[in-house]
Structure formats: C-alpha cells, structure tokens
Design a protein around this motif. Structure first.
Motif, PDB file in Angstrom:
ATOM      1  N   THR A 182      -0.158 -43.025 -28.690  1.00  0.00           N
ATOM      2  CA  THR A 182       0.797 -43.827 -29.457  1.00  0.00           C
ATOM      3  C   THR A 182       1.958 -44.295 -28.576  1.00  0.00           C
ATOM      4  OG1 THR A 182       2.161 -41.961 -30.162  1.00  0.00           O
ATOM      5  CG2 THR A 182       0.338 -42.560 -31.584  1.00  0.00           C
ATOM      6  N   LEU A 183       2.235 -43.555 -27.495  1.00  0.00           N
ATOM      7  CA  LEU A 183       3.308 -43.972 -26.595  1.00  0.00           C
ATOM      8  C   LEU A 183       2.843 -45.103 -25.675  1.00  0.00           C
ATOM      9  CD1 LEU A 183       4.771 -40.465 -25.691  1.00  0.00           C
ATOM     10  CD2 LEU A 183       5.802 -42.173 -27.166  1.00  0.00           C
ATOM     11  N   GLY A 184       1.554 -45.459 -25.777  1.00  0.00           N
ATOM     12  CA  GLY A 184       1.057 -46.620 -25.049  1.00  0.00           C
ATOM     13  C   GLY A 184       0.156 -46.299 -23.872  1.00  0.00           C
ATOM     14  N   ALA A 185      -0.193 -45.030 -23.673  1.00  0.00           N
ATOM     15  CA  ALA A 185      -0.976 -44.654 -22.493  1.00  0.00           C
ATOM     16  C   ALA A 185      -2.443 -45.063 -22.637  1.00  0.00           C
ATOM     17  CB  ALA A 185      -0.872 -43.152 -22.266  1.00  0.00           C
ATOM     18  N   SER A 186      -3.012 -45.534 -21.522  1.00  0.00           N
ATOM     19  CA  SER A 186      -4.440 -45.856 -21.494  1.00  0.00           C
ATOM     20  C   SER A 186      -5.221 -44.552 -21.402  1.00  0.00           C
ATOM     21  CB  SER A 186      -4.749 -46.719 -20.282  1.00  0.00           C
ATOM     22  OG  SER A 186      -4.417 -46.006 -19.102  1.00  0.00           O
ATOM     23  N   ARG A 187      -6.532 -44.621 -21.682  1.00  0.00           N
ATOM     24  CA  ARG A 187      -7.370 -43.422 -21.586  1.00  0.00           C
ATOM     25  C   ARG A 187      -7.318 -42.827 -20.190  1.00  0.00           C
ATOM     26  NH1 ARG A 187     -11.602 -42.687 -25.189  1.00  0.00           N
ATOM     27  NH2 ARG A 187     -11.252 -43.839 -27.110  1.00  0.00           N
ATOM     28  N   PHE A 188      -7.320 -43.703 -19.191  1.00  0.00           N
ATOM     29  CA  PHE A 188      -7.261 -43.268 -17.797  1.00  0.00           C
ATOM     30  C   PHE A 188      -5.995 -42.455 -17.549  1.00  0.00           C
ATOM     31  CE2 PHE A 188      -6.101 -43.982 -13.341  1.00  0.00           C
ATOM     32  CZ  PHE A 188      -7.282 -43.662 -12.700  1.00  0.00           C
ATOM     33  N   ARG A 189      -4.869 -42.983 -18.015  1.00  0.00           N
ATOM     34  CA  ARG A 189      -3.591 -42.316 -17.808  1.00  0.00           C
ATOM     35  C   ARG A 189      -3.526 -41.003 -18.596  1.00  0.00           C
ATOM     36  NH1 ARG A 189       1.848 -43.959 -16.357  1.00  0.00           N
ATOM     37  NH2 ARG A 189       1.267 -46.127 -16.100  1.00  0.00           N
ATOM     38  N   ILE A 190      -4.032 -41.039 -19.848  1.00  0.00           N
ATOM     39  CA  ILE A 190      -4.006 -39.820 -20.662  1.00  0.00           C
ATOM     40  C   ILE A 190      -4.775 -38.713 -19.955  1.00  0.00           C
ATOM     41  CG2 ILE A 190      -4.772 -38.766 -22.827  1.00  0.00           C
ATOM     42  CD1 ILE A 190      -4.309 -41.500 -24.152  1.00  0.00           C
ATOM     43  N   PHE A 191      -5.938 -39.084 -19.383  1.00  0.00           N
ATOM     44  CA  PHE A 191      -6.735 -38.063 -18.707  1.00  0.00           C
ATOM     45  C   PHE A 191      -6.008 -37.530 -17.476  1.00  0.00           C
ATOM     46  CE2 PHE A 191      -9.775 -36.525 -15.614  1.00  0.00           C
ATOM     47  CZ  PHE A 191     -10.507 -35.633 -16.381  1.00  0.00           C
ATOM     48  N   TRP A 192      -5.557 -38.410 -16.606  1.00  0.00           N
ATOM     49  CA  TRP A 192      -5.025 -37.956 -15.318  1.00  0.00           C
ATOM     50  C   TRP A 192      -3.616 -37.409 -15.406  1.00  0.00           C
ATOM     51  CZ3 TRP A 192      -8.117 -36.459 -11.831  1.00  0.00           C
ATOM     52  CH2 TRP A 192      -9.375 -37.064 -11.681  1.00  0.00           C
ATOM     53  N   GLN A 193      -2.816 -37.886 -16.376  1.00  0.00           N
ATOM     54  CA  GLN A 193      -1.431 -37.414 -16.431  1.00  0.00           C
ATOM     55  C   GLN A 193      -1.194 -36.315 -17.471  1.00  0.00           C
ATOM     56  OE1 GLN A 193       1.424 -40.574 -16.542  1.00  0.00           O
ATOM     57  NE2 GLN A 193       0.789 -41.354 -14.559  1.00  0.00           N
ATOM     58  N   ILE A 194      -2.069 -36.213 -18.469  1.00  0.00           N
ATOM     59  CA  ILE A 194      -1.871 -35.176 -19.488  1.00  0.00           C
ATOM     60  C   ILE A 194      -2.994 -34.139 -19.427  1.00  0.00           C
ATOM     61  CG2 ILE A 194      -1.443 -34.703 -21.933  1.00  0.00           C
ATOM     62  CD1 ILE A 194       0.594 -36.630 -20.756  1.00  0.00           C
ATOM     63  N   PHE A 195      -4.227 -34.582 -19.665  1.00  0.00           N
ATOM     64  CA  PHE A 195      -5.323 -33.622 -19.817  1.00  0.00           C
ATOM     65  C   PHE A 195      -5.601 -32.846 -18.531  1.00  0.00           C
ATOM     66  CE2 PHE A 195      -9.715 -32.250 -20.013  1.00  0.00           C
ATOM     67  CZ  PHE A 195      -9.783 -31.716 -21.283  1.00  0.00           C
ATOM     68  N   PRO A 228      -3.811 -32.304 -15.677  1.00  0.00           N
ATOM     69  CA  PRO A 228      -2.809 -31.323 -15.237  1.00  0.00           C
ATOM     70  C   PRO A 228      -2.806 -30.056 -16.087  1.00  0.00           C
ATOM     71  CG  PRO A 228      -1.828 -33.497 -15.362  1.00  0.00           C
ATOM     72  CD  PRO A 228      -3.194 -33.623 -15.942  1.00  0.00           C
ATOM     73  N   LEU A 229      -3.124 -30.193 -17.386  1.00  0.00           N
ATOM     74  CA  LEU A 229      -3.103 -29.018 -18.253  1.00  0.00           C
ATOM     75  C   LEU A 229      -4.288 -28.091 -17.987  1.00  0.00           C
ATOM     76  CD1 LEU A 229      -1.936 -30.635 -21.610  1.00  0.00           C
ATOM     77  CD2 LEU A 229      -0.632 -29.145 -20.101  1.00  0.00           C
ATOM     78  N   THR A 230      -5.353 -28.610 -17.341  1.00  0.00           N
ATOM     79  CA  THR A 230      -6.514 -27.765 -17.069  1.00  0.00           C
ATOM     80  C   THR A 230      -6.548 -27.307 -15.617  1.00  0.00           C
ATOM     81  OG1 THR A 230      -7.829 -29.751 -16.666  1.00  0.00           O
ATOM     82  CG2 THR A 230      -7.944 -28.809 -18.867  1.00  0.00           C
ATOM     83  N   VAL A 231      -5.644 -27.833 -14.789  1.00  0.00           N
ATOM     84  CA  VAL A 231      -5.643 -27.477 -13.368  1.00  0.00           C
ATOM     85  C   VAL A 231      -5.456 -25.976 -13.115  1.00  0.00           C
ATOM     86  CG1 VAL A 231      -4.185 -27.624 -11.306  1.00  0.00           C
ATOM     87  CG2 VAL A 231      -5.163 -29.683 -12.284  1.00  0.00           C
ATOM     88  N   PRO A 232      -4.545 -25.286 -13.829  1.00  0.00           N
ATOM     89  CA  PRO A 232      -4.410 -23.849 -13.558  1.00  0.00           C
ATOM     90  C   PRO A 232      -5.717 -23.096 -13.739  1.00  0.00           C
ATOM     91  CG  PRO A 232      -2.584 -24.608 -14.899  1.00  0.00           C
ATOM     92  CD  PRO A 232      -3.546 -25.750 -14.800  1.00  0.00           C
ATOM     93  N   THR A 233      -6.458 -23.413 -14.807  1.00  0.00           N
ATOM     94  CA  THR A 233      -7.729 -22.731 -15.037  1.00  0.00           C
ATOM     95  C   THR A 233      -8.762 -23.153 -13.993  1.00  0.00           C
ATOM     96  OG1 THR A 233      -7.235 -22.758 -17.373  1.00  0.00           O
ATOM     97  CG2 THR A 233      -9.483 -22.212 -16.764  1.00  0.00           C
ATOM     98  N   LEU A 234      -8.750 -24.440 -13.630  1.00  0.00           N
ATOM     99  CA  LEU A 234      -9.670 -24.919 -12.606  1.00  0.00           C
ATOM    100  C   LEU A 234      -9.415 -24.165 -11.307  1.00  0.00           C
ATOM    101  CD1 LEU A 234     -11.810 -26.983 -11.671  1.00  0.00           C
ATOM    102  CD2 LEU A 234      -9.934 -28.524 -11.078  1.00  0.00           C
ATOM    103  N   ALA A 235      -8.147 -24.019 -10.928  1.00  0.00           N
ATOM    104  CA  ALA A 235      -7.800 -23.338  -9.684  1.00  0.00           C
ATOM    105  C   ALA A 235      -8.207 -21.871  -9.747  1.00  0.00           C
ATOM    106  CB  ALA A 235      -6.300 -23.461  -9.424  1.00  0.00           C
TER     107      ALA A 235
END
Lengths: 292, 354
Positions: free
Chosen positions: A199-212, A214-221
C-alpha cells in the motif's frame, strides 16, 4: 510504596527463593545422563587433547602440532575440506532458499507434499542415499546413458570419484537442514508487513528484497553455518562418492588411526577441527539468540 | 465532494459473502468510521479500499478514477494496521522514509519530509531507534507518520486503538483527530468499538452482515437509530415493545404502559421504542413504572442500575453518582421525559391513524 516497587520486590524474592534451596530431585534426574556423558564422551575427549599436547614420555610438548603444521598434506586436506564445505553451503543456500520460499507460497496440500519429500530424506540412511548417486551419476548411470542417448557426449562423463560427486552427495544430504528452518522462518514473516509495503507503493521486487529477504537473513545465516559445520565432519559421502581419491578431514583421520596408527596426529587434527567447529557454533548461537 | 464510491460491491470468500451488494460514498476531507461487530464485513471493506483484496463484483472509485482492479501499490492510500506493521529491521527514519524512497524522493527533500512527519506525531527525536525500542503508542504514531508522509489521498485506519491501554487510547484518539483535522486528510477508520466511532467521526457507517445498516453523524446514529440493531450496537438501549395507543403510550403484552409520544403520521399498532439508560430517573416518589433494583454497577461518574420491573422486564438506568444511591433489592419508581422515547422507524405501523 508504589505498586510497581512492591511487585519488583515480590519478583526479586521469588527469584531468590529457589536459589537458596538445593533441588535434590532435579540433581538426581540429571545425574545419570551427566555421569554417562562425562565418562563416555568428555573423558575420551580430554584424553585426545592430552595426546595432542604431550610426547611419549608424557611431558608437555608441541611436537605433533609442529609436525601437523609443517606437513603440506594435512594442510591441503584441511583446506580442501573447508573449500568443499563452503561450496556445499553456498549451493545448499542457492537451492534451499527458493525451495523453501516456493513451499510457503503453496496451498496446504501441495505444501505438505513438498515438505514431506524434504523430510523423507531424513528417513533414508545416508549410506543408501549415497550409493543411490552411483546409480544416477555413475559411468553406466542414468545421467550418462541419457547424455549418450541424446548424442551430447560420445563417452561417459566422469561425475563421480572427484570433488563434483562429493559436493552433489553432500548437498543432497544437507539440504533439509537449511530448508526446514528457513521454511519455518518464512512462514512466521508477518504478511501484514508485506501488505503495508504494497500500500505504500512498493513493487513486488522491492517488497521481496527490502522487506521479506532481510527478515529471513538471520535464519538463512544460522542454517548456513549449521550446514557448514555438518559438512566439515562428513565421512561416508566423500569415502563412497570420492572413491578414496578426494579424502576430507574425517577420511584422513580414518587413515591416520586405522592405517598408520598415528593417534597423536589424529588428536591434533581433531582439536583443530573442534576449534573451528566450536567457533562457528558460537556464531550460530549468537545469531539464533539475537533473532528469536 | 465524493472521494470514494462503492457501487454494488460484493466480496465472497468461498461461500461466505463478507460484503454483500454494498453501495457507499465517502466525502472528501471527512473522518468516516466503518463500524460493525466481527464478521460484519468491515475488515473486508478495508482490504477492498486498500487494494489488498479485489471485489467479486461491483465497482470502487477514487475520485473519478476506477480503482476496482488497480493494484494496492498504485492507489496512493496510507494504511495503518492495528498491529502497526512497522518494518522491524529498519529504524524509525527508514520506516517513514520507505514510501518516499519508492517515489524517488531523496536528499534534503527526503530528510525534510520525514522530519516533518515525525514532528507531527511528536517523535522528532526517535529517528535512529528501532521499532522494538518504542512503546505501543509510539509505534502506532510512527505507523501514522509513515502513512501520511507521502501525502496519500486517503488515510485508512484499522482498529488503530485496539492494542492500546485505556489511558493511552484516549490520548491517541485525540491525536489522530487533531492530525486529521490539521491535514484535512480524508480518513476512513474501521472499528468494532462504538465509543471510538461516536467520539472521532464526522460520519459513521454501521455494517451488519456485509450490508449497510445505517449511515449518519454520530449524533443521528445515537439519538435516531433506524433499526433495533443500530440502537443496540451504539450505546445501551432499553427496548420498549408493545402496541402504540392513541394517547401516546406503548402498552406491552402485560398491560404495562410506557409513556412516549406519538409522532404525526404514525398509526396505532406494534412498535418498538428506544429509551436510553441516561434518560431514566429513579429519584421520584412516584413514576411511570415501578420495579426492584437487582444489579448495581458503580462506574465512578455514574451508577448503572439493572431494574426488574414488576412484570419481569429488565431495564437499565444510568444515574449520576451525585443523585443518591439505591441498594440491591430496593423498590424504585422509574420516570422519564416521554419525548425521549425514540420509536424505531422500521417498526412504524402502516394504515389509518386513529
């Protein structure tokens, strides 16, 4: 006195009380396992450490560490093990992340099937799974027959008994250790964060790389470190798929102990491996604690 | 001027019709509240406006623009979720800057607008903090700043006060209202809390079963409810059911008379009157009906009595604490201004007036 300070005092008293009393019942419950662990695990481990740092007379000595450090062969094998473990870790991440992500996007039933297939590999013995790769990748295996049938190659491609074969086999075994925790972390990501980003205007690409992501990186690491640690100790897969031509640390220990009876050098290698593993494990624990 | 228009909008989830052939207009600059119990379709309405869900049928317009199938990212609507939904891995500044960076705003302009938005919600000093370092009320205000910083056409609020404690709720309520007035931004709030709806809105849309039950100003909704549901959902209501007689009484099945007044054009017949608890007096030596106090709830400024009338009907009366106390079991006479009894229009008897 305010309610808050009363409550704080109450809590402090509660916390202090059990510390004064010794819980014999708990100690009794823990004792058998603690003693067994000490006798059959900790004492041999200390013994190993003792062998590594003493000479034949029992005097403190760094001679075996020196021998280990000066031998190009040992260093080469340790270096190769680290490199192969790193390759396996990277490939596991590249395959596992999309797989876990794809699973979260599925509806209930297909998702259970995908996760079931991932978990099922746990039920099959590593030995069986490793030999299965010979059927698939061997000179007369499925892949080579397919390649020759299509005319892409005229003679069998050597997939096995080299680093490639080991990496394939280890990746196969270790994939679930990355996919399952990652899937759990992805499922926990609050969908509303993604909706609000939209709703803030983010594209799917941006939502994935900037929100989703980063939130899974700790578990990935954390999972990647786990995979790396497990890779360092692999024995069966390099033995079978490497055909003895590409020994890793565990295979080298086997040779040192069973063939050359060099227990002291094997002890030194164990200590080196353990220090590497424990350091990585400390990082893994830090990541887990910080983000859970 | 109409800003949002719903035309015959329906939304089904499987066999459930969450929103059922609903038409609605929201005027520009107004604070509109969509009120309803859970399952009334209010959250679906919010999703439809935000673009998180698309309607099964019907049309949604924003100004002259048909946005029925426009993706959420292109709607220019600022949404604040009940759970705040701040990005936990970004600090407060980056959270608020997020919608601006998407719009390719950077440098000094970005700094200025984020600072301005944070100042509006009184969090100017908090830019470097992470969301989890802020209290619930502060997180709520960051979410608000993030939703208005890109100058959206509409501000959408999803139960914005539900997660806050009572004291904070009143504070944030005033704050949201002042912010909305100051910016003149069209605001749509979704809530199940009638008190929030009454205290904050210019207009209230009451939903029930996916349909509009009534639309009106808070005053209209409270004093002139159109249906029994509306009367019961906004505030507490005593329902007086019976036959309206020629002299302006409601006479119930037991012959008990409840004085009201008879509006012009109403025939005699079965009606339902609404009498608010605060319109009842209990301090007279005589009154219209007598009963026994069965329940006394002390609420500070008022005392709420549950009175069982002699015919067994339970009536609620709210009496100012200053007006003396009755104890449980005591006999009281109830009286009221007959003009305060509101006859529900949907029970209006048709036919020849007496």
């Amino acid at each position: 006195m305010s309610d808050a300070s009363l409550a704080a005092r109450g809590a402090a008293a509660d916390a202090a009380a059990p510390r004064r009393r010794i819980r014999w019942d708990l100690i009794l419950l823990i004792a058998p396992l603690a003693i067994a662990t000490a006798v059959i695990f900790d004492i041999p481990l200390l013994n190993t450490a003792y062998w590594a740092v003493t000479d034949e007379t029992g005097a403190l000595s760094g001679q075996y560490f020196r021998e280990f450090a000066e031998s190009a062969a040992y260093m080469r094998i340790i270096w190769r093990t680290l490199l192969i473990s790193l390759e396996v870790t990277v490939i596991t991440m590249l395959l596992g992340y999309p797989l876990a992500y794809w699973a979260t996007r599925l509806t209930m039933r297909p998702r259970m099937i995908v996760l079931g297939l991932v978990v099922m590999t746990f039920w099959v013995s590593i030995l069986v799974r490793t030999y299965a790769w010979i059927v698939i990748l061997g000179n007369g295996g499925l892949v080579n027959r397919g390649l020759q049938w299509t005319g892409l190659t005229s003679k069998p491609v050597q997939f096995l008994y080299n680093e490639f074969g080991i990496v394939v086999g280890m990746t196969n075994v270790l994939l679930p250790f990355l996919v399952l925790p990652l899937f759990a972390a992805m499922i926990r990501v609050d969908q509303r964060l993604l909706q609000v980003a939209e709703t803030l205007g983010a594209s799917r690409f941006r939502i994935f790389w900037q929100i989703f992501f980063p939130l899974t990186v700790p578990t990935l690491a954390a999972s990647a470190i786990l995979v790396f640690i497990l890779s360092l100790g692999f024995y069966i897969t390099p033995a079978v798929l490497g055909g003895g031509r590409v020994p890793l640390i565990a295979n080298m220990m086997d040779l040192l102990i069973n063939r050359f009876a060099r227990w002291e050098i094997a002890a030194v290698v164990s200590i080196v491996l353990m220090v590497i593993t424990l350091s990585l494990y400390a990082v893994y624990q830090r990541l887990r604690e910080r983000y859970q | 001027m109409t800003l949002v228009r719903f035309s015959n909008v329906s939304k089904s989830y499987g066999s459930v019709r969450a929103v059922d052939d609903l038409s609605l207009e929201v005027s520009s600059g107004e604070f509109t509240t969509i009120l309803g119990p859970s399952g009334s379709g209010k959250t679906t309405m919010l999703s439809l406006i935000a673009g998180i869900a698309t309607p099964t049928s019907g049309r949604i317009q924003l100004g002259e623009r048909d946005i029925t199938h426009v993706p959420a990212a292109q709607r220019n609507i600022g949404l604040v979720f009940q759970s705040y939904a701040l990005f936990p891995h970004m600090n407060i500044f980056d959270n608020v800057a997020f919608p601006l960076r998407i719009r390719k705003i950077g440098g000094a302009e970005l700094e200025r607008r984020v600072a301005e938005a944070l100042r509006l919600v009184r969090l100017a000093e908090y830019g470097r903090r992470k969301p989890h370092q802020l209290s619930g009320g502060q997180q709520q205000r960051v979410a608000l700043a993030r939703a208005i910083v890109f100058k959206p056409d509409i501000l959408l609020l999803d139960e914005p006060l539900a997660a806050l404690d009572r004291k904070l709720r009143e504070e944030v309520r005033t704050e949201i209202r002042e912010l909305q007035r100051g910016l003149g931004i069209t605001t749509i709030m979704v809530t199940h809390d009638q008190e929030e709806a009454l205290s904050m809105s210019d207009r209230v849309v009451l939903l029930s079963g996916g349909k509009v039950e009534q639309i009106g100003s808070p005053d209209e909704m409270y004093h002139r409810p159109m249906t029994r549901f509306a009367a019961g959902f906004l505030g507490t209501a005593n329902f007086l059911e019976g036959k309206l007689n020629g002299t302006g009484d409601i006479v119930d099945a037991n012959g008990q008379r409840f004085p009201c007044y008879k509006p012009a054009g109403w025939a005699s017949g079965e009606v339902c009157g609404v009498l608010r608890p605060e319109d009842i007096r209990t301090d007279g030596a005589e009154g219209f009906v007598s009963g026994t106090v069965r329940d006394v709830v002390f609420l500070g400024e008022i005392v709420r009595y549950g009175v069982d009338l002699d015919d067994g009907r339970r009536v609620h009366a709210n009496i100012s604490g200053a007006r003396g106390r009755h104890s449980e079991g005591s006999k009281v006479w109830l009286s009221w201004d007959p003009a305060r009894v509101w006859l529900l229009p949907d029970t209006k008897p048709q036919g020849e007036p007496l």
